[in-house]
Design an enzyme around this catalytic site. Structure first.
Site, short mmCIF file in Angstrom:
data_model
loop_
_atom_site.label_atom_id
_atom_site.label_comp_id
_atom_site.label_asym_id
_atom_site.label_seq_id
_atom_site.Cartn_x
_atom_site.Cartn_y
_atom_site.Cartn_z
N HIS A 1 0.86 -1.19 0.00
CA HIS A 1 0.00 0.00 0.00
C HIS A 1 0.89 1.24 0.00
O HIS A 1 1.85 1.33 0.76
CB HIS A 1 -0.89 0.00 1.25
CG HIS A 1 -1.66 1.27 1.45
ND1 HIS A 1 -1.30 2.23 2.38
CD2 HIS A 1 -2.77 1.75 0.82
CE1 HIS A 1 -2.17 3.23 2.34
NE2 HIS A 1 -3.07 2.97 1.40
N HIS B 1 1.75 11.11 -2.26
CA HIS B 1 0.50 10.92 -1.54
C HIS B 1 -0.23 12.26 -1.55
O HIS B 1 0.19 13.20 -0.89
CB HIS B 1 0.78 10.45 -0.12
CG HIS B 1 -0.39 9.83 0.55
ND1 HIS B 1 -0.45 9.61 1.91
CD2 HIS B 1 -1.57 9.37 0.06
CE1 HIS B 1 -1.60 9.03 2.23
NE2 HIS B 1 -2.28 8.88 1.12
#
Length: 596
Positions: A145, A191
């Site tokens: 992830h 991110h």
């Protein structure tokens, strides 16, 4: 390490080891020394009895007798005489620098050292041995992830380094979040909506190409979180083709009725994301700047197929896409595993589509809800389709969740933050030690079967005991070689004990521990435990050594996790790892396993 104290004086191990190298000196309160003898581990009674039995009472075990031991007690019936001879020769060479011609058998100490050698006598099979010719949906897949993050989810650097490390460990699914740069002419990996520093997509893809198959030949799947304009999507498509060339696999048709097998896809790279048409804005979407739900996982909400319109992330890329623009046909063509975005109730989202396979993503909370209300629907969905589970958005420290719920329901991609550490990650490491560590573990048959009326496995159904696992902890060794002599205790050698956990079905999960062995770097326990198992196919054996501390939290002395279904029976050497899952150089346990 609560027993350490400023009043304890020491300089280094050499200064505190007696001249004859047979004892440690511990200085107490600057007044006197405490001397503790260094003891080498000796063969336990079980080992001595086995040696006597298979050597037929002689002082040396021949190659033939050794092969009989491997076939009989170690349950290795396929071991050939040539393999037994190779092992004997290797042990003799390591211990005495002898060739097989100088001596053709093992004495008791040689036999004992063989048992303690984890590379020769490890607890699990190191070869790929599952059937690799079934569709990808029939396997648990080692999944990362936010694979590019070096640390926490909010402010750490983005880099290709954690991607390389994950691939070297055997991870097969790499996640990349794609965003345009400020001038919207280049693609960055970061991110979104955080303070993480970006890394170029080119650098990440090149690292995947260079390290994809250093640990395993089986396919690497790149899941893309795409926040790009159609022009940048086309640029990504060109980059993928340029970097991966013939390594890149994509189907001839727009969608697959059945996913290919890992065997067919050896040394290939695949792309999984939503087809571009699903990114086109509708006329009723919110404008950029609308407040978000603070509890949501920002990038993964793009893939959350069950979120309400108020949580959708289309607003975050509204400046990147214009309604009616044509998306890159090349980009769409490269997508092998489509992630759809069905609307409606959870039960409807889990209904398999007859005409194509797809990937569904759920947060860990959504999975728990689905497991409670629609458990058999989840199992049925995962028999053909891919289910990906990702951490909740509040895990900003890159912690992880309990993976067993997903595995019990057939979820193939349990997406974990690989850059951290913790007990959940140890379980992930343990599961994917199975099948030679190749990153693909075939799901148990019970998760794939359908009854006469299409009924499937119900994870909530109470099961009967199927097997009993006997675990014997004989002894441990190697700490004095890997740690300073005052690492655990400033005043005396450590007080070790071992904790044994079964992690699996709720009825199987339990823990036991040995007694504490005081003041000994090579503790001997000789304790046996029995664990009844209702679902041995999914059970994990977690082992952790602690050092007892009277005043503070017990110190960590090593850990490992092993899939029960892969355990090799007999007496085995079990190497321990540090908190991050890296192998300690010398620390190991001698253990016995029997699955009845």
């Amino acid at each position: 390490m609560g027993k350490k104290d400023k009043m304890a004086e020491y300089s280094n191990d050499e200064d505190n080891i007696n001249d004859n190298k047979g004892s440690y000196n511990y200085r107490m309160f600057s007044f006197f020394n405490r001397k503790f003898k260094i003891t080498e581990p000796e063969p336990p009674a079980d080992v001595q009895n086995l040696f006597a039995q298979y050597s037929e009472g002689h002082h040396e075990m021949t190659v033939n007798q050794f092969r009989s031991f491997l076939a009989g007690h170690q349950s290795e019936p396929n071991c050939t005489l040539e393999e037994a001879e190779r092992l004997v020769a290797e042990v003799l060479h390591r211990r005495h620098h002898l060739t097989r011609y100088a001596r053709n058998g093992l004495k008791l100490d040689d036999f004992f050292q063989f048992l303690l050698s984890d590379d020769l006598n490890g607890p699990i099979n190191k070869q790929v041995h599952h059937d690799m010719c079934e569709p990808l949906s029939h396997y648990f897949i080692y999944t990362g992830h936010n694979s590019y993050l070096t640390g926490n989810q909010l402010s750490s650097d983005c880099s290709e380094v954690p991607i390389v490390r994950a691939l070297q460990r055997g991870v097969r699914v790499i996640e990349l979040d794609l965003w345009p740069n400020s001038s919207k002419d280049e693609v960055l990996v970061l991110h979104g909506r955080t303070l993480t520093t970006p890394v170029s997509l080119f650098k990440c893809l090149k690292s995947i190409r260079d390290y994809a198959f250093v640990r395993s030949p089986y396919p690497v799947i790149i899941t893309l979180e795409d926040h790009l304009t159609p022009e940048l999507q086309e640029k990504v498509a060109e980059m993928l083709v340029q970097i991966f060339g013939d390594m890149l696999y994509y189907p001839e048709s727009d969608s697959l009725i059945q996913l290919p097998s890992p065997e067919l896809l050896k040394y290939r790279v695949m792309i999984s994301t939503k087809p571009p048409k699903e990114y086109l804005e509708s006329s009723g979407i919110k404008q950029k700047g609308t407040p978000r739900d603070n509890g949501s996982e920002d990038d993964d909400d793009d893939e959350d197929m069950l979120q309400s319109s108020s949580e959708q992330e289309d607003e975050d890329s509204s400046d990147c896409r214009t309604s009616g623009q044509l998306n890159s046909p090349g980009y769409k063509r490269l997508i092998t595993i489509h992630a759809g975005k069905p609307k409606g109730a959870l039960k409807d989202a889990l209904q398999p589509a007859a005409e194509k396979v797809r990937r569904l993503s759920l947060s860990e909370q959504e999975l728990e809800k689905a497991a409670t209300t629609n458990g058999t629907d989840v199992v049925r969905f995962t028999q053909k389709n891919i289910l990906r589970v990702y951490p909740k958005g509040t895990r900003i420290t890159s912690s992880n969740y309990k993976p067993m719920v997903g595995w019990m329901h057939g979820a193939q991609m349990i997406a974990f933050n690989m850059q951290g550490y913790g007990k959940s990650l140890w379980l992930m490491h343990g599961m994917f030690k199975a099948n030679g560590g190749c990153g693909y573990v075939k799901k148990p048959d019970l998760l794939m079967k359908k009854g006469i009326n299409s009924e499937v496995f119900d994870p909530k159904k109470k099961l009967l005991v199927q097997k009993r696992l006997k675990v014997k902890v004989y002894l441990g060794d190697g700490w004095r070689l890997d740690f300073s002599h005052t690492h655990f205790d400033a005043y005396s050698p450590p007080d070790f004990y071992t904790k044994i956990y079964i992690v699996g079905a709720s009825t199987d999960s339990t823990r036991k521990k040995t007694r504490i062995i005081e003041d000994n770097w090579s503790p001997v326990w000789n304790e046996e435990f029995t664990f009844p198992l209702t679902l041995p196919e999914l059970a994990l054996l977690r082992i952790e050594v602690r050092e007892y501390d009277m005043s503070e939290k017990d110190d960590f002395g090593g850990q490992t996790c092993l899939p029960v279904s892969e355990l090799r029976q007999g007496i085995r050497s079990v190497h321990l790892h540090d908190k991050k899952g890296e192998k300690l150089k010398n620390v190991k346990l001698l253990m016995g396993f029997e699955l009845l």
